[in-house]
Design a protein around this motif. Structure first.
Motif, PDB file in Angstrom:
ATOM      1  N   ASN A  44       0.809  -1.227   0.000  1.00 40.04           N
ATOM      2  CA  ASN A  44       0.000   0.000   0.000  1.00 40.04           C
ATOM      3  C   ASN A  44       0.838   1.271   0.000  1.00 40.04           C
ATOM      4  O   ASN A  44       0.452   2.291   0.569  1.00 40.04           O
ATOM      5  CB  ASN A  44      -0.959   0.017   1.205  1.00 40.04           C
ATOM      6  N   ILE A  45       2.002   1.260  -0.684  1.00 39.62           N
ATOM      7  CA  ILE A  45       2.825   2.468  -0.659  1.00 39.62           C
ATOM      8  C   ILE A  45       2.361   3.516  -1.672  1.00 39.62           C
ATOM      9  O   ILE A  45       2.789   4.665  -1.595  1.00 39.62           O
ATOM     10  CB  ILE A  45       4.316   2.145  -0.886  1.00 39.62           C
ATOM     11  N   GLN A  46       1.494   3.140  -2.622  1.00 40.87           N
ATOM     12  CA  GLN A  46       0.887   4.103  -3.547  1.00 40.87           C
ATOM     13  C   GLN A  46       1.951   5.028  -4.156  1.00 40.87           C
ATOM     14  O   GLN A  46       1.996   6.227  -3.862  1.00 40.87           O
ATOM     15  CB  GLN A  46      -0.175   4.923  -2.814  1.00 40.87           C
ATOM     16  N   PRO A  47       2.822   4.492  -5.023  1.00 44.51           N
ATOM     17  CA  PRO A  47       3.987   5.247  -5.476  1.00 44.51           C
ATOM     18  C   PRO A  47       3.726   6.286  -6.559  1.00 44.51           C
ATOM     19  O   PRO A  47       4.664   6.843  -7.124  1.00 44.51           O
ATOM     20  CB  PRO A  47       4.912   4.145  -5.998  1.00 44.51           C
ATOM     21  N   TRP A  48       2.483   6.555  -6.884  1.00 43.14           N
ATOM     22  CA  TRP A  48       2.179   7.527  -7.922  1.00 43.14           C
ATOM     23  C   TRP A  48       2.023   8.930  -7.329  1.00 43.14           C
ATOM     24  O   TRP A  48       1.600   9.123  -6.200  1.00 43.14           O
ATOM     25  CB  TRP A  48       0.890   7.136  -8.649  1.00 43.14           C
ATOM     26  N   ARG A  49       2.372   9.925  -8.132  1.00 44.72           N
ATOM     27  CA  ARG A  49       2.118  11.340  -7.803  1.00 44.72           C
ATOM     28  C   ARG A  49       1.571  11.966  -9.064  1.00 44.72           C
ATOM     29  O   ARG A  49       2.236  11.998 -10.096  1.00 44.72           O
ATOM     30  CB  ARG A  49       3.403  12.040  -7.366  1.00 44.72           C
ATOM     31  N   VAL A  50       0.348  12.464  -8.974  1.00 41.47           N
ATOM     32  CA  VAL A  50      -0.396  12.854 -10.161  1.00 41.47           C
ATOM     33  C   VAL A  50      -0.740  14.344 -10.148  1.00 41.47           C
ATOM     34  O   VAL A  50      -1.092  14.901  -9.106  1.00 41.47           O
ATOM     35  CB  VAL A  50      -1.678  12.004 -10.272  1.00 41.47           C
ATOM     36  N   TYR A  51      -0.634  14.955 -11.314  1.00 39.48           N
ATOM     37  CA  TYR A  51      -1.066  16.342 -11.525  1.00 39.48           C
ATOM     38  C   TYR A  51      -2.117  16.338 -12.622  1.00 39.48           C
ATOM     39  O   TYR A  51      -1.944  15.685 -13.654  1.00 39.48           O
ATOM     40  CB  TYR A  51       0.106  17.214 -11.961  1.00 39.48           C
ATOM     41  N   VAL A  52      -3.201  17.072 -12.412  1.00 41.88           N
ATOM     42  CA  VAL A  52      -4.271  17.176 -13.402  1.00 41.88           C
ATOM     43  C   VAL A  52      -4.373  18.628 -13.858  1.00 41.88           C
ATOM     44  O   VAL A  52      -4.604  19.520 -13.039  1.00 41.88           O
ATOM     45  CB  VAL A  52      -5.621  16.699 -12.829  1.00 41.88           C
ATOM     46  N   LEU A  53      -4.182  18.859 -15.160  1.00 48.41           N
ATOM     47  CA  LEU A  53      -4.172  20.210 -15.707  1.00 48.41           C
ATOM     48  C   LEU A  53      -5.396  20.464 -16.573  1.00 48.41           C
ATOM     49  O   LEU A  53      -5.788  19.620 -17.388  1.00 48.41           O
ATOM     50  CB  LEU A  53      -2.926  20.439 -16.581  1.00 48.41           C
ATOM     51  N   THR A  54      -5.961  21.652 -16.411  1.00 47.81           N
ATOM     52  CA  THR A  54      -7.038  22.132 -17.270  1.00 47.81           C
ATOM     53  C   THR A  54      -6.845  23.634 -17.467  1.00 47.81           C
ATOM     54  O   THR A  54      -5.950  24.236 -16.875  1.00 47.81           O
ATOM     55  CB  THR A  54      -8.426  21.884 -16.637  1.00 47.81           C
ATOM     56  N   GLY A  55      -7.680  24.233 -18.283  1.00 51.21           N
ATOM     57  CA  GLY A  55      -7.720  25.687 -18.406  1.00 51.21           C
ATOM     58  C   GLY A  55      -6.397  26.337 -18.757  1.00 51.21           C
ATOM     59  O   GLY A  55      -5.629  25.849 -19.597  1.00 51.21           O
ATOM     60  N   GLY A  56      -6.116  27.466 -18.074  1.00 52.93           N
ATOM     61  CA  GLY A  56      -4.928  28.256 -18.360  1.00 52.93           C
ATOM     62  C   GLY A  56      -3.619  27.507 -18.238  1.00 52.93           C
ATOM     63  O   GLY A  56      -2.754  27.616 -19.130  1.00 52.93           O
ATOM     64  N   TYR A 136       3.865  10.944 -12.107  1.00 50.67           N
ATOM     65  CA  TYR A 136       5.264  10.869 -11.702  1.00 50.67           C
ATOM     66  C   TYR A 136       5.469   9.704 -10.737  1.00 50.67           C
ATOM     67  O   TYR A 136       4.516   9.216 -10.108  1.00 50.67           O
ATOM     68  CB  TYR A 136       5.679  12.154 -10.984  1.00 50.67           C
ATOM     69  N   ILE A 137       6.733   9.294 -10.625  1.00 57.66           N
ATOM     70  CA  ILE A 137       7.119   8.275  -9.660  1.00 57.66           C
ATOM     71  C   ILE A 137       8.455   8.679  -9.050  1.00 57.66           C
ATOM     72  O   ILE A 137       9.291   9.285  -9.730  1.00 57.66           O
ATOM     73  CB  ILE A 137       7.204   6.871 -10.309  1.00 57.66           C
ATOM     74  N   ASP A 138       8.642   8.367  -7.795  1.00 61.81           N
ATOM     75  CA  ASP A 138       9.894   8.677  -7.114  1.00 61.81           C
ATOM     76  C   ASP A 138      11.024   7.913  -7.779  1.00 61.81           C
ATOM     77  O   ASP A 138      10.925   6.713  -8.039  1.00 61.81           O
ATOM     78  CB  ASP A 138       9.775   8.289  -5.639  1.00 61.81           C
ATOM     79  N   ARG A 139      12.131   8.596  -8.056  1.00 61.84           N
ATOM     80  CA  ARG A 139      13.229   7.967  -8.802  1.00 61.84           C
ATOM     81  C   ARG A 139      13.916   6.857  -8.018  1.00 61.84           C
ATOM     82  O   ARG A 139      14.698   6.089  -8.580  1.00 61.84           O
ATOM     83  CB  ARG A 139      14.231   9.022  -9.260  1.00 61.84           C
TER      84      ARG A 139
END
Length: 232
Positions: A44-56, A136-139
């Motif tokens: 359960n370390i959930q290694p993802w880091r997510v950014y969601v972009l919209t608009g400007g 992203y994922i931690d290197r």
């Protein structure tokens, strides 16, 4: 929210390369990524880091990426290899067949490298989609955690189908990772794995649905009685 059978979600998911500019409501995106958080991961370390972009912010990213394409700015050095340097059989043949089918649909020959590059530029405009997700994922993470990220992204894509949306996962963004970082400012410890275009499909854009290998090439059923030597 539409109710979609799991099998229908899996079989209707594909990499869409043509979207309308119809906005996707914030609550829909939040619902998808909230549910996707339940994707499995080792311990359960959930290694993802997510950014969601919209608009400007997304418009700015597309602008900067477009400027790099227009000036033939060299790609950023890769932080991971998309494919092994020598792709062996049967993977080599599958990749070749897909490329031939896709670019053939666009009337682009294998030898026309410039035309193939032009066809690829849609990646960095998200194929017109109004939403882009960057994962992203931690290197410091290893292959098992990269597998976890893959399961997370698949979960996101299937949930998008349940919402009547389509997507296109794009490792292509990794070669413009510095441009993405200019907009997102991620911590240095993270590696950009991929982007993902999200939105409503533009049904006027023609596409090729990639075939899948015959089942007996990828799956072996082990069944029947246990051999006497093993049963002893």
């Amino acid at each position: 929210m539409a109710i979609v059978d799991v099998y229908e979600a899996v079989t209707s998911r594909r990499a869409v390369r043509g979207f309308t500019d119809r906005p996707v409501p914030r609550e829909v995106l939040e619902r998808v990524v909230s549910a996707a958080a339940w994707a499995p991961s080792g311990s359960n370390i959930q290694p993802w880091r997510v950014y969601v972009l919209t608009g400007g912010p997304l418009a700015e990213l597309k602008k900067r990426a477009g400027e790099r394409v227009a000036t033939a700015d060299p790609w950023d050095e890769r932080e991971y290899e998309m494919y092994p340097p020598t792709l062996k059989s049967p993977y080599r043949e599958r990749r070749s067949a897909y490329g031939k089918e896709r670019y053939g649909k666009l009337d682009v020959s294998r030898e026309d490298w410039e035309a193939r590059q032009r066809a690829a530029t849609g990646n960095w405009q998200c194929f017109g989609a109004p939403v882009a997700l960057f994962c992203y994922i931690d290197r410091d993470m290893g292959p098992p955690q990269w597998a976890d990220v893959g399961m997370y992204l698949q979960t996101v894509m299937l949930l998008l189908r349940a919402e009547g949306l389509h997507s296109c996962p794009q490792m292509a963004w990794s070669v413009y990772r510095k441009t993405v970082a200019e907009v997102l400012s991620p911590p240095d410890r993270l590696i950009l794995f991929c982007g993902m275009s999200i939105g409503y499909e533009d049904v006027t854009v023609d596409y090729v649905r990639a075939a899948r290998a015959p089942l007996d090439e990828t799956v072996t059923f082990v069944e029947g009685s246990i051999p006497q030597a093993l049963a002893a």
